[in-house]
Each structure stands twice: as structure tokens, then as C-alpha cells.
Design a protein around this motif. Structure first.
Motif, PDB file in Angstrom:
ATOM      1  N   ALA A  42       0.817  -1.215   0.000  1.00  0.00           N
ATOM      2  CA  ALA A  42       0.000   0.000   0.000  1.00  0.00           C
ATOM      3  C   ALA A  42       0.851   1.265   0.000  1.00  0.00           C
ATOM      4  CB  ALA A  42      -0.915  -0.001   1.228  1.00  0.00           C
ATOM      5  N   GLY A  43       2.178   1.111  -0.015  1.00  0.00           N
ATOM      6  CA  GLY A  43       3.068   2.261  -0.071  1.00  0.00           C
ATOM      7  C   GLY A  43       3.309   2.918   1.273  1.00  0.00           C
ATOM      8  N   HIS A  44       3.120   2.163   2.362  1.00  0.00           N
ATOM      9  CA  HIS A  44       3.334   2.715   3.700  1.00  0.00           C
ATOM     10  C   HIS A  44       4.487   1.996   4.399  1.00  0.00           C
ATOM     11  CE1 HIS A  44      -0.236   5.140   3.455  1.00  0.00           C
ATOM     12  NE2 HIS A  44      -0.993   4.071   3.193  1.00  0.00           N
ATOM     13  N   ARG A  45       5.011   2.635   5.426  1.00  0.00           N
ATOM     14  CA  ARG A  45       6.107   2.059   6.210  1.00  0.00           C
ATOM     15  C   ARG A  45       5.536   1.512   7.507  1.00  0.00           C
ATOM     16  NH1 ARG A  45      10.916   6.510   5.817  1.00  0.00           N
ATOM     17  NH2 ARG A  45      12.208   4.687   6.246  1.00  0.00           N
ATOM     18  N   LEU A  46       6.084   0.412   7.954  1.00  0.00           N
ATOM     19  CA  LEU A  46       5.613  -0.235   9.190  1.00  0.00           C
ATOM     20  C   LEU A  46       6.820  -0.620  10.032  1.00  0.00           C
ATOM     21  CD1 LEU A  46       3.019  -1.324  10.651  1.00  0.00           C
ATOM     22  CD2 LEU A  46       3.641  -3.566   9.710  1.00  0.00           C
ATOM     23  N   TYR A  47       6.764  -0.265  11.317  1.00  0.00           N
ATOM     24  CA  TYR A  47       7.859  -0.538  12.243  1.00  0.00           C
ATOM     25  C   TYR A  47       7.340  -1.314  13.458  1.00  0.00           C
ATOM     26  CZ  TYR A  47      10.265   3.308   9.806  1.00  0.00           C
ATOM     27  OH  TYR A  47      10.844   4.134   8.872  1.00  0.00           O
ATOM     28  N   LEU A  48       8.053  -2.360  13.817  1.00  0.00           N
ATOM     29  CA  LEU A  48       7.865  -2.960  15.139  1.00  0.00           C
ATOM     30  C   LEU A  48       8.544  -2.019  16.129  1.00  0.00           C
ATOM     31  CD1 LEU A  48       6.808  -5.631  16.514  1.00  0.00           C
ATOM     32  CD2 LEU A  48       9.196  -6.397  16.483  1.00  0.00           C
ATOM     33  N   VAL A  49       7.870  -1.721  17.239  1.00  0.00           N
ATOM     34  CA  VAL A  49       8.360  -0.614  18.050  1.00  0.00           C
ATOM     35  C   VAL A  49       8.184  -0.880  19.542  1.00  0.00           C
ATOM     36  CG1 VAL A  49       6.169   0.667  18.135  1.00  0.00           C
ATOM     37  CG2 VAL A  49       8.331   1.941  18.156  1.00  0.00           C
ATOM     38  N   THR A  69       3.442   3.462  12.235  1.00  0.00           N
ATOM     39  CA  THR A  69       3.406   3.586  10.779  1.00  0.00           C
ATOM     40  C   THR A  69       3.201   5.037  10.374  1.00  0.00           C
ATOM     41  OG1 THR A  69       2.223   2.870   8.783  1.00  0.00           O
ATOM     42  CG2 THR A  69       0.920   3.129  10.776  1.00  0.00           C
ATOM     43  N   ASP A  70       3.573   5.348   9.143  1.00  0.00           N
ATOM     44  CA  ASP A  70       3.281   6.680   8.611  1.00  0.00           C
ATOM     45  C   ASP A  70       1.852   6.770   8.098  1.00  0.00           C
ATOM     46  OD1 ASP A  70       3.604   5.005   6.452  1.00  0.00           O
ATOM     47  OD2 ASP A  70       4.853   6.373   5.292  1.00  0.00           O
ATOM     48  N   ALA A  71       1.161   5.642   8.000  1.00  0.00           N
ATOM     49  CA  ALA A  71      -0.222   5.635   7.503  1.00  0.00           C
ATOM     50  C   ALA A  71      -1.163   6.229   8.555  1.00  0.00           C
ATOM     51  CB  ALA A  71      -0.650   4.212   7.155  1.00  0.00           C
ATOM     52  N   ARG A  72      -2.114   7.040   8.101  1.00  0.00           N
ATOM     53  CA  ARG A  72      -3.114   7.579   9.003  1.00  0.00           C
ATOM     54  C   ARG A  72      -4.140   6.489   9.347  1.00  0.00           C
ATOM     55  NH1 ARG A  72       0.555  10.887   9.290  1.00  0.00           N
ATOM     56  NH2 ARG A  72       0.268  13.152   9.128  1.00  0.00           N
ATOM     57  N   PRO A  73      -4.904   6.681  10.411  1.00  0.00           N
ATOM     58  CA  PRO A  73      -5.805   5.607  10.862  1.00  0.00           C
ATOM     59  C   PRO A  73      -6.735   5.066   9.778  1.00  0.00           C
ATOM     60  CG  PRO A  73      -5.622   7.278  12.558  1.00  0.00           C
ATOM     61  CD  PRO A  73      -4.871   7.805  11.382  1.00  0.00           C
ATOM     62  N   ASP A  74      -7.295   5.922   8.955  1.00  0.00           N
ATOM     63  CA  ASP A  74      -8.185   5.423   7.895  1.00  0.00           C
ATOM     64  C   ASP A  74      -7.437   4.507   6.934  1.00  0.00           C
ATOM     65  OD1 ASP A  74     -10.291   6.796   8.957  1.00  0.00           O
ATOM     66  OD2 ASP A  74     -10.194   8.479   7.532  1.00  0.00           O
ATOM     67  N   ALA A  93      -9.082   7.540  18.214  1.00  0.00           N
ATOM     68  CA  ALA A  93      -8.959   8.990  18.423  1.00  0.00           C
ATOM     69  C   ALA A  93      -7.526   9.380  18.749  1.00  0.00           C
ATOM     70  CB  ALA A  93      -9.893   9.431  19.544  1.00  0.00           C
ATOM     71  N   PHE A  94      -6.748   8.417  19.259  1.00  0.00           N
ATOM     72  CA  PHE A  94      -5.337   8.652  19.574  1.00  0.00           C
ATOM     73  C   PHE A  94      -4.423   8.054  18.508  1.00  0.00           C
ATOM     74  CE2 PHE A  94      -7.633   8.564  23.607  1.00  0.00           C
ATOM     75  CZ  PHE A  94      -7.297   9.810  24.101  1.00  0.00           C
ATOM     76  N   GLY A  95      -5.020   7.660  17.373  1.00  0.00           N
ATOM     77  CA  GLY A  95      -4.229   7.148  16.264  1.00  0.00           C
ATOM     78  C   GLY A  95      -3.926   5.671  16.318  1.00  0.00           C
ATOM     79  N   THR A  96      -4.610   4.913  17.209  1.00  0.00           N
ATOM     80  CA  THR A  96      -4.303   3.499  17.390  1.00  0.00           C
ATOM     81  C   THR A  96      -5.450   2.625  16.908  1.00  0.00           C
ATOM     82  OG1 THR A  96      -2.894   3.945  19.291  1.00  0.00           O
ATOM     83  CG2 THR A  96      -3.726   1.706  19.068  1.00  0.00           C
ATOM     84  N   VAL A  97      -5.113   1.628  16.106  1.00  0.00           N
ATOM     85  CA  VAL A  97      -6.070   0.622  15.639  1.00  0.00           C
ATOM     86  C   VAL A  97      -5.583  -0.736  16.126  1.00  0.00           C
ATOM     87  CG1 VAL A  97      -7.129  -0.488  13.642  1.00  0.00           C
ATOM     88  CG2 VAL A  97      -6.691   1.987  13.624  1.00  0.00           C
ATOM     89  N   GLY A  98      -6.489  -1.513  16.706  1.00  0.00           N
ATOM     90  CA  GLY A  98      -6.139  -2.845  17.172  1.00  0.00           C
ATOM     91  C   GLY A  98      -6.695  -3.909  16.246  1.00  0.00           C
ATOM     92  N   ALA A  99      -6.004  -5.043  16.199  1.00  0.00           N
ATOM     93  CA  ALA A  99      -6.475  -6.139  15.354  1.00  0.00           C
ATOM     94  C   ALA A  99      -5.970  -7.464  15.914  1.00  0.00           C
ATOM     95  CB  ALA A  99      -5.998  -5.955  13.911  1.00  0.00           C
ATOM     96  N   ARG A 100      -6.592  -8.539  15.436  1.00  0.00           N
ATOM     97  CA  ARG A 100      -6.166  -9.881  15.828  1.00  0.00           C
ATOM     98  C   ARG A 100      -6.126 -10.764  14.590  1.00  0.00           C
ATOM     99  NH1 ARG A 100      -5.590 -12.327  20.519  1.00  0.00           N
ATOM    100  NH2 ARG A 100      -6.622 -10.610  21.608  1.00  0.00           N
ATOM    101  N   PHE A 111       2.433   7.441  13.428  1.00  0.00           N
ATOM    102  CA  PHE A 111       3.485   8.292  14.004  1.00  0.00           C
ATOM    103  C   PHE A 111       2.845   9.434  14.786  1.00  0.00           C
ATOM    104  CE2 PHE A 111       6.551   7.505  10.167  1.00  0.00           C
ATOM    105  CZ  PHE A 111       6.873   6.256  10.680  1.00  0.00           C
ATOM    106  N   ARG A 112       3.344   9.686  15.975  1.00  0.00           N
ATOM    107  CA  ARG A 112       2.766  10.737  16.800  1.00  0.00           C
ATOM    108  C   ARG A 112       3.836  11.753  17.189  1.00  0.00           C
ATOM    109  NH1 ARG A 112      -1.321   7.878  20.173  1.00  0.00           N
ATOM    110  NH2 ARG A 112      -0.718   9.202  21.922  1.00  0.00           N
ATOM    111  N   ALA A 113       3.410  12.994  17.346  1.00  0.00           N
ATOM    112  CA  ALA A 113       4.275  14.055  17.854  1.00  0.00           C
ATOM    113  C   ALA A 113       3.410  14.898  18.782  1.00  0.00           C
ATOM    114  CB  ALA A 113       4.841  14.900  16.721  1.00  0.00           C
ATOM    115  N   ASP A 114       2.936  14.238  19.859  1.00  0.00           N
ATOM    116  CA  ASP A 114       1.903  14.817  20.704  1.00  0.00           C
ATOM    117  C   ASP A 114       2.392  15.975  21.564  1.00  0.00           C
ATOM    118  OD1 ASP A 114       0.306  12.776  19.755  1.00  0.00           O
ATOM    119  OD2 ASP A 114       0.748  11.462  21.459  1.00  0.00           O
TER     120      ASP A 114
END
Length: 486
Positions: A42-49, A69-74, A93-100, A111-114
Motif C-alpha cells: 500500500a506504499g506505507h512504512r511499518l515498524y515494530l516498536v 506507521t506513517d499511515a493515518r488511521p483510515d 482517536a489517539f491514532g491506534t487501531v487494534g487487530a487480531r 506516528f505521533r508528535a503529541d
């Protein structure tokens, strides 16, 4: 990438070799590999963090994985569509999506810069553009490492020297600790938790900031404080963490009864104060655990003497006494643990252990009857095994002869319990007549009188042991005649 100072000190080829070695250490499962491929496509970067990288480097198992990730939540939701077995948006609302996926839980945060309002611990969410911005906002350098899984070749990202800190056992913050803790005061308690769980040593500037800012912890909800405290208590080095909390003043905000014990010298007038004694008891209780960390036992060991400062009295002979400190301590435990939002079961179990921890003393004089042993077992109920461990751990005397005598006495008590248990089904003591028999013999209907009769027969059973049917009926009729029942 390594920090600039590290890069200047280490030859480029050696630095690259180290980074490659780290990447090899960080093993990810099939779910993470699949997820990375979807983000890459999808052209995005993903990091284990964060903790996922830290625990991988420590060889600690991790059932859940954290990504950034640099991808926005949507866009994250779009990548997960058709792949995840389940998706939840609780933290979106805080930029986090969970999945299983196939039993593996993942959290993916943009990515956050709160910025923080410095009143609550809630951030004013601002998405960042780089992994470096994201890592700067994290709590500690050991949690500010990442491994990129996209882009064809894995890359280790460590701008704040987290790997070196982890290797050296140091705990420090990416930003100035005063800034980090002002943003989120819970991080001070998390520092103590990492001391317990990972055996890390906080940097002097971290300790100084914790000491100066301990009062800021009052901004945090009791529920969040309790979660961190429980993890801390159940870690590998809880004593070190408790000592850090007391030394920095954090304990005054969480468990003020613990530092208060430093003021009370124990009744034997020994060199150690009640605070130090309680830490030793907790250490010894941990050594007696058989099935992993026991939160109830550890809390009871730490708090068993918190009633001593309130009951401290100087006797005419110059000795110090703490009469009924177990009763006062049990009440204090209930109040404190309820305030920390512990469950009713944890509150009552810890309080009951504190209440009972002195019951054993006096057994060695030979005055305990079978009735006293029955009551000891019945009052402890399902806590009996923990009570055994707590009482044995409460012996911290350096007098070897006295310590050995106490252990022999408790050995004797456990032998008597085992014998009575074999003879009388001690763990399920009941009256020799049940409610139906009481109503039939006395000719009374259900009601309070049946309960009173049952309670009397239970007391007789505790005192005299099992009765025959004739003896039990005679005792019931005698009681009923004296009390005008039936």
C-alpha cells in the motif's frame, strides 16, 4: 539507525554489523510478516516498536505486538480490511487501531508528535511525519527502538541509544525527564515498574526528576496507578522498586503507609526498622512462591505490619509494643486497597492475611487445643496455604536458635492440621446436624431460630470436634430448652 554519538564512536562497518545482529535477534511471526507485506504494497512504512523490540532483544515472550506507521488511521483500517480476524477502533482517536490475526493481537499507531495539556495525562493528538519524531515522545530510551519491516530490508532504528542502555541496565528518557514526566506523570511509576520487571537502574537525572515531581502523580486516576503498582509488585525485583518509590516520595502518593513504617522500631529493639523488616518478609515470601508471582501474598507481606506506627507504645520496662497492630493493619489495608480500586476479592484476602498473621504466635507454648487449630484453619479458609507462607516469612530474626525454634513450631502446627484434616475433613467443618434436621427435631419453621441453632452447633463442633448423632441431638435440645426455642 544509531544515535549520532554512537555513530561517531563506532566504525561504520562495525556499527552496521551490530545493527544487523539486532535485526536478526528480533524475530517476528507470520502475522507480522503478512502485515508488513500489506503495508509495503500500500506504499506505507511499518515498524515494530517499543516494548515489542525491547522484549525481543531480552528474549522475553510477547503475545501482543506494537507497531507504528506513517499511515493515518483510515489508511490502516483499509490495509487491515480482508486480512484481520477482528479489528477494534477503541483508541482510534489517539491514532491506534487494534487487530487480531490467528491469535496474535497487534496495535498499530500512526506516528505521533503529541503535546500534553499538563493537567491530565491525555495528549493533544498530533500525527508525526517521521519515526524519529515518534520515538522522541516515548517514555524511556529502552522503549524508543524500532525495526522497520517494510522497504525490502529490515532496518534497526535507535536514535536515543536504547540498545546500549538496555545492555548496560540503564533507564533514561529520550527527552529531559522533567519534560517527559510533566507530560505524563504515570511514567514515574512506570520507571519503578521497569526497575522491578527488568532490573534496570534509573539514571540520576531520572531519580532527581521523580523526587522533584512525585506530587504530580496525583493527576493520575487511581485505576491506572493500581495497574502499574500490581505489575511492579509482581515483577522480579519488587523490593528495589519499592525502595525507589520510598526514596523519591512516590510511595507517599501510592502507599503512604509503607514509608510511615520507617518510624517504628520493632518490638525486639533490633537494628532494622519495621519498613526494612517488611521488605525482608516480602523477599522471603517470594522465595516460597510455587506457582509464579502471587499478588495477594506479596501485598500481604509488604503491608502486614502497617498497623505498627499507629499502635506503637513504650512500655514501663522500656520495651516497645504494638498491641493489636494486626487488627488496625487489616482496617488500614482495606481502606488503602479500596482507594486504589483493587477488586473486593483482593482487598478482603490481603486484609484477612494481615489480620491472621499473628495468630500463630503462642502456639509454641503448647497451649493450643484441637479447637484452636480448627479455628485457625477455618478462619484462614482458602488462604491457609498463603498464611503458612506469610507466617514463616515473617521470621527475620538473626538469632538462628530462635528462628529454628519458630520454624519447628510451625512444622508442628502444620502436622496437627494435617492429622485433624485426615480425621475430620477439616477444610469443610460443618455442624453435626444440618438445617433440615434442626427444624425437624425442634419442630420449627425456617427462620432466624434455625440460624441461631446452626451457629451454636457449629461452635460446639469447633470446640469438641465431631459428635455422634445422639450427642448432637442432645446438645441441640439442651440449647433449645435454655433459649426457649421449639
Amino acid at each position: 539507525m544509531a544515535s549520532a554519538s554512537d555513530a561517531a564512536a563506532v566504525p561504520a562497518d562495525l556499527l552496521r554489523a551490530q545493527e544487523n545482529a539486532v535485526v536478526e535477534l528480533v524475530r517476528v511471526g507470520p502475522a507480522a510478516e503478512e502485515l508488513a507485506a500489506r503495508f509495503d504494497a500500500a506504499g506505507h512504512r511499518l515498524y515494530l516498536v517499543g516494548g515489542s523490540v525491547r522484549d525481543a532483544l531480552l528474549g522475553r515472550p510477547a503475545e501482543d505486538l506494537d507497531f507504528t506507521t506513517d499511515a493515518r488511521p483510515d489508511a490502516v483500517l483499509a490495509v487491515l480490511e480482508g486480512w484481520a480476524d477482528a479489528v477494534w477502533e477503541t483508541g482510534i482517536a489517539f491514532g491506534t487501531v487494534g487487530a487480531r490475526k490467528r491469535g496474535t493481537a497487534v496495535e498499530i499507531t500512526t506516528f505521533r508528535a503529541d503535546a500534553y495539556d499538563r493537567v491530565t495525562r491525555n495528549p493533544v493528538v498530533a500525527f508525526g511525519d517521521t519515526i524519529e519524531d515518534d520515538l522522541m515522545r516515548r517514555d524511556f530510551t529502552v522503549n524508543a527502538m524500532a525495526v522497520e519491516l517494510t522497504g525490502g530490508e529490515r532496518t534497526f532504528v535507535d536514535p536515543h541509544g536504547g540498545l546500549a542502555a538496555l545492555a548496560a541496565g540503564n533507564l533514561d528518557t529520550p527527552a529531559a525527564p522533567e519534560v517527559s514526566f510533566a507530560d505524563d506523570p504515570l511514567r514515574m511509576l512506570r520507571a519503578a515498574r521497569f526497575v522491578s520487571q527488568l532490573g534496570l537502574t534509573p539514571a540520576p537525572r531520572v531519580v532527581a526528576a521523580m523526587t522533584a515531581m512525585a506530587g504530580e502523580l496525583a493527576r493520575i486516576t487511581r485505576e491506572r496507578v493500581q495497574v502499574e503498582l500490581s505489575k511492579l509488585i509482581c515483577g522480579m525485583h519488587p523490593r528495589r522498586a519499592i525502595e525507589l518509590m520510598v526514596d523519591t516520595g512516590l510511595a507517599e502518593q501510592v502507599l503512604p503507609e509503607v514509608p510511615a513504617m520507617r518510624l517504628a522500631i520493632d518490638e525486639h529493639m533490633q537494628h532494622k526498622d519495621v519498613y526494612t523488616h517488611s521488605l525482608v518478609v516480602m523477599d522471603q515470601a517470594i522465595e516460597r512462591e510455587t506457582d509464579g508471582p502471587d499478588l495477594v501474598l506479596r501485598l500481604a507481606a509488604l503491608l502486614h505490619d502497617i498497623g505498627k506506627p499507629a499502635t506503637r507504645r513504650k512500655e514501663p520496662d522500656g520495651r516497645v509494643s504494638f498491641h493489636h497492630h494486626e487488627v488496625v493493619g487489616a482496617k488500614m489495608v482495606r481502606k488503602r486497597l479500596r482507594e486504589l480500586r483493587y477488586s473486593k476479592a483482593v482487598v478482603e484476602d490481603v486484609a484477612q492475611l494481615v489480620f491472621l498473621h499473628l495468630r500463630f504466635h503462642g502456639y509454641g507454648s503448647g497451649e493450643w487445643t484441637d479447637s484452636a487449630v480448627r479455628r485457625y484453619v477455618t478462619d484462614a479458609g482458602p488462604l491457609l496455604d498463603r498464611l503458612h507462607k506469610l507466617v514463616r516469612s515473617d521470621c527475620t530474626t538473626r538469632n538462628r536458635r530462635r528462628a529454628a525454634a519458630l520454624q519447628r513450631s510451625y512444622d508442628s502446627l502444620e502436622e496437627r492440621i494435617a492429622l485433624l484434616r485426615e480425621q475430620e475433613e477439616l477444610d469443610a467443618i460443618r455442624p453435626d446436624l444440618d438445617g433440615n434436621a434442626i427444624m425437624e427435631l425442634l419442630g420449627i419453621p425456617p427462620g432466624p431460630q434455625v440460624g441461631r441453632a446452626y451457629k451454636h452447633l457449629l461452635a460446639v463442633r469447633m470446640e469438641r470436634g465431631p459428635l455422634s448423632s445422639d450427642e448432637a441431638e442432645a446438645e441441640l435440645r439442651r440449647w433449645a430448652a435454655e433459649n426457649g426455642v421449639g
